[in-house]
Motif scaffolding. Structure first.
Motif, PDB file in Angstrom:
ATOM      1  N   UNK A   8     -30.526   8.390  23.422  1.00  8.86           N
ATOM      2  CA  UNK A   8     -31.251   7.897  24.581  1.00  8.86           C
ATOM      3  C   UNK A   8     -31.028   6.342  25.273  1.00  8.86           C
ATOM      4  N   UNK A   9     -30.708   5.866  24.105  1.00  8.54           N
ATOM      5  CA  UNK A   9     -30.794   4.706  24.373  1.00  8.54           C
ATOM      6  C   UNK A   9     -28.660   4.368  24.646  1.00  8.54           C
ATOM      7  N   UNK A  12     -27.264   2.503  27.000  1.00  9.78           N
ATOM      8  CA  UNK A  12     -27.370   0.152  26.916  1.00  9.78           C
ATOM      9  C   UNK A  12     -26.502   0.047  25.927  1.00  9.78           C
ATOM     10  N   UNK A  13     -26.494   0.582  24.694  1.00 10.26           N
ATOM     11  CA  UNK A  13     -25.533   0.556  23.101  1.00 10.26           C
ATOM     12  C   UNK A  13     -25.061   1.115  23.157  1.00 10.26           C
ATOM     13  N   UNK A  14     -23.686   1.746  22.650  1.00 10.38           N
ATOM     14  CA  UNK A  14     -22.644   2.851  23.060  1.00 10.38           C
ATOM     15  C   UNK A  14     -22.578   3.435  21.468  1.00 10.38           C
ATOM     16  N   UNK A  15     -23.031   2.188  20.472  1.00  5.34           N
ATOM     17  CA  UNK A  15     -23.378   1.958  18.762  1.00  5.34           C
ATOM     18  C   UNK A  15     -24.072   3.945  19.526  1.00  5.34           C
ATOM     19  N   UNK A  16     -25.580   3.691  19.619  1.00  5.11           N
ATOM     20  CA  UNK A  16     -26.515   5.022  19.429  1.00  5.11           C
ATOM     21  C   UNK A  16     -25.822   6.752  19.789  1.00  5.11           C
ATOM     22  N   UNK A  17     -24.347   6.214  20.405  1.00  8.97           N
ATOM     23  CA  UNK A  17     -23.882   7.552  20.853  1.00  8.97           C
ATOM     24  C   UNK A  17     -23.447   8.305  19.425  1.00  8.97           C
ATOM     25  N   UNK A  18     -24.228   8.065  18.051  1.00  7.85           N
ATOM     26  CA  UNK A  18     -23.374   8.615  17.022  1.00  7.85           C
ATOM     27  C   UNK A  18     -24.698   9.885  16.777  1.00  7.85           C
ATOM     28  N   UNK A  19     -25.529   8.938  17.076  1.00  9.14           N
ATOM     29  CA  UNK A  19     -26.655  10.219  16.912  1.00  9.14           C
ATOM     30  C   UNK A  19     -26.390  11.814  18.270  1.00  9.14           C
ATOM     31  N   UNK A  20     -25.062  11.850  18.335  1.00 11.38           N
ATOM     32  CA  UNK A  20     -25.048  13.154  19.438  1.00 11.38           C
ATOM     33  C   UNK A  20     -24.487  14.460  18.374  1.00 11.38           C
ATOM     34  N   UNK A  21     -24.176  13.437  16.848  1.00 15.99           N
ATOM     35  CA  UNK A  21     -23.060  14.246  15.671  1.00 15.99           C
ATOM     36  C   UNK A  21     -24.478  15.324  15.445  1.00 15.99           C
ATOM     37  N   UNK A  22     -23.687  16.307  15.303  1.00 14.49           N
ATOM     38  CA  UNK A  22     -24.519  17.249  14.060  1.00 14.49           C
ATOM     39  C   UNK A  22     -24.374  16.295  12.219  1.00 14.49           C
ATOM     40  N   UNK A  23     -23.176  16.316  12.108  1.00 13.72           N
ATOM     41  CA  UNK A  23     -22.859  16.248  10.978  1.00 13.72           C
ATOM     42  C   UNK A  23     -23.576  14.535  11.028  1.00 13.72           C
ATOM     43  N   UNK A  24     -23.293  13.837  11.619  1.00 16.77           N
ATOM     44  CA  UNK A  24     -24.400  12.713  11.299  1.00 16.77           C
ATOM     45  C   UNK A  24     -26.006  12.960  11.204  1.00 16.77           C
ATOM     46  N   UNK A  25     -26.346  13.711  12.100  1.00 17.63           N
ATOM     47  CA  UNK A  25     -28.097  13.869  11.949  1.00 17.63           C
ATOM     48  C   UNK A  25     -28.170  14.967  11.117  1.00 17.63           C
ATOM     49  N   UNK A  26     -27.087  15.698  10.361  1.00 19.71           N
ATOM     50  CA  UNK A  26     -27.527  16.035   9.147  1.00 19.71           C
ATOM     51  C   UNK A  26     -27.569  15.236   8.026  1.00 19.71           C
ATOM     52  N   UNK A  27     -26.815  13.959   7.966  1.00 17.16           N
ATOM     53  CA  UNK A  27     -26.963  13.138   6.215  1.00 17.16           C
ATOM     54  C   UNK A  27     -28.353  12.788   6.761  1.00 17.16           C
ATOM     55  N   UNK A  28     -28.293  12.301   7.429  1.00 13.46           N
ATOM     56  CA  UNK A  28     -29.333  11.223   7.993  1.00 13.46           C
ATOM     57  C   UNK A  28     -31.014  12.465   7.461  1.00 13.46           C
TER      58      UNK A  28
END
Ligand code: 57M
Length: 359
Positions: A8-9, A12-28
């Motif tokens: 949701x952030x 305000x900060x475009x870097x948080x867009x990365x949380x949209x990706x399933x690949x990134x969320x799988x890694x974390x």
């Protein structure tokens, strides 16, 4: 939860867009599950030791197992807890399929917990009666099968590995088929869990394999390109599989030979059951026979041994079933049996990846 908060952030900060990706969320999710398991491990081991929740060893078994008496057990609490926490942190909470898998995990966890509790804490030697344990497994699996079968768009067709043109529709019999897969997988993992790291190693490999299958099944373009069933919404299960693999690695840290903790039924029953459920949702049900081939071989060795034993009035095919005991009694060192079974699991994972192309 963290996914919703952090994503949701992005306004305000475009870097948080990365949380949209399933690949990134799988890694974390994988890393968080590993860290939770790794950090909580020593506390759980100390707790089990203080409460004297240690393994009772049957006198019938290979002699090498007698040294294992008193090893803390019920480590499944650690694995399931880490998987649940990491999944809840990183999935989209609106993902229906993830909730079905979590339901199965919770149900089989409860059965395993009751069994271990009776055996280890109330010291009732045999735990739950086999029949009541089996009925409870069937009840939970049937509830999950109904949740899936009646979900709009869920297909009752099954996929046959290496065969593209034939995808039979089981109709209402899909319910029975799903129950057999879930209960079968749960019990097969339970039978395999008899040497240090023997169940969790192939389980990590299977979770990694289904991580890929969940991703491709949930991605319309990739699914279309590979000509496999597209299952809308199944992509979030990639994150669940990542958490499963991460927690598995965290547990293996302590379960590696010589084990500081065993997982107990509270671990083996839910882990097998969730693997079966993911196989069903991703429409790679039959493929589980290959992906979970080590578990299948272990279960088959028991079926063959018991059947032959009864049929011949006391003769055996294996020195002892499940299969890992056979090799132990042939003189293989425990670590050799374990690592060779892992090698087989890796080869089977590679074969199952090839089904994406060879059809
Ligand atoms: C669970 N559990 C381990 C631990 C683990 C029908 C029959 C084949 C059933 C089978 C059976 O009961 N299997 C289910 C196997 C046990 O581990 C505990 O159980 C949990 C999983 N449910 O998490 O809490 C022992 O396994 C060893 N272990 C490790 N490292 C680990 O990380 O070393 C486990 C995890 C632990 C420890 O020693 O105590 C088990 O094996 O009991 N029964 C059997 O496996 C029995 N087989 C048998 O009776 N075969 C006969 C039949 C089929 C005709 C035959 O071949 O002649 C053997 N099991 C044992 N001793 N322990 C018999 C001898």
């Amino acid at each position: 939860m963290l996914y919703h908060l952090l994503y949701s952030l992005h306004e305000h900060v475009s870097a948080f867009n990365v949380f949209r990706y399933i690949t990134f969320r799988t890694i974390i999710a994988g890393l968080s599950a590993f860290l939770i398991c790794f950090a909580a491990g020593p506390l759980v081991i100390r707790f089990m030791r203080e409460k004297q929740i240690g393994q009772y060893i049957r006198r019938l078994g290979p002699a090498s197992h007698r040294d294992k008496a008193g090893t803390p057990t019920m480590g499944g609490v650690l694995i399931v807890g880490s998987v649940a926490a990491a999944t809840l942190f990183w999935i989209d909470l609106k993902s229906y399929y993830t909730w079905v898998v979590m339901f199965v995990m919770a149900g089989f966890f409860a059965i395993g917990f009751a069994d271990d509790y009776l055996k280890l804490i109330l010291k009732r030697n045999r735990g739950l009666r086999a029949w009541s344990k089996f009925s409870m497994q069937v009840a939970i699996a049937a509830a999950a099968a109904v949740m899936l079968y009646y979900y709009p768009d869920f297909s009752s067709r099954i996929t046959i590995p290496f065969v593209k043109a034939f995808s039979p529709d089981l109709g209402i019999f899909y319910l029975v088929f799903a129950v057999v897969i879930i209960v079968g997988a749960s019990n097969a993992v339970n039978l395999t869990d008899g040497l240090d790291g023997l169940a969790i190693g192939p389980l990590i490999i299977a979770a990694g394999t289904y991580m890929l299958f969940a991703y491709v099944a949930g991605h319309s373009q990739i699914a279309q390109y590979l000509q496999i069933n597209y299952v809308e919404g199944s992509g979030e299960l990639t994150i669940f599989c990542g958490a499963l693999a991460g927690a598995g690695l965290g547990f293996l840290w302590f379960n590696a030979h010589p084990a500081q903790i065993f997982m107990g039924d509270v671990g083996s029953l839910p882990l097998g059951a969730v693997l079966g459920t993911v196989a069903i949702i991703t429409k790679q049900e039959i493929l589980l026979i290959i992906v979970g081939g080590v578990f299948v071989l272990e279960a088959l060795s028991v079926i063959i041994q018991v059947g032959y034993f009864k049929f011949t009035g006391g003769k055996r095919i294996f020195r002892m079933a499940p299969l890992h005991h056979h090799f132990e009694l042939k003189g293989w060192a425990e670590s050799k049996v374990i690592i060779r079974f892992w090698i087989i699991a890796i080869l089977l994972a590679l074969i199952s990846f090839s089904t994406l192309k060879l059809r």
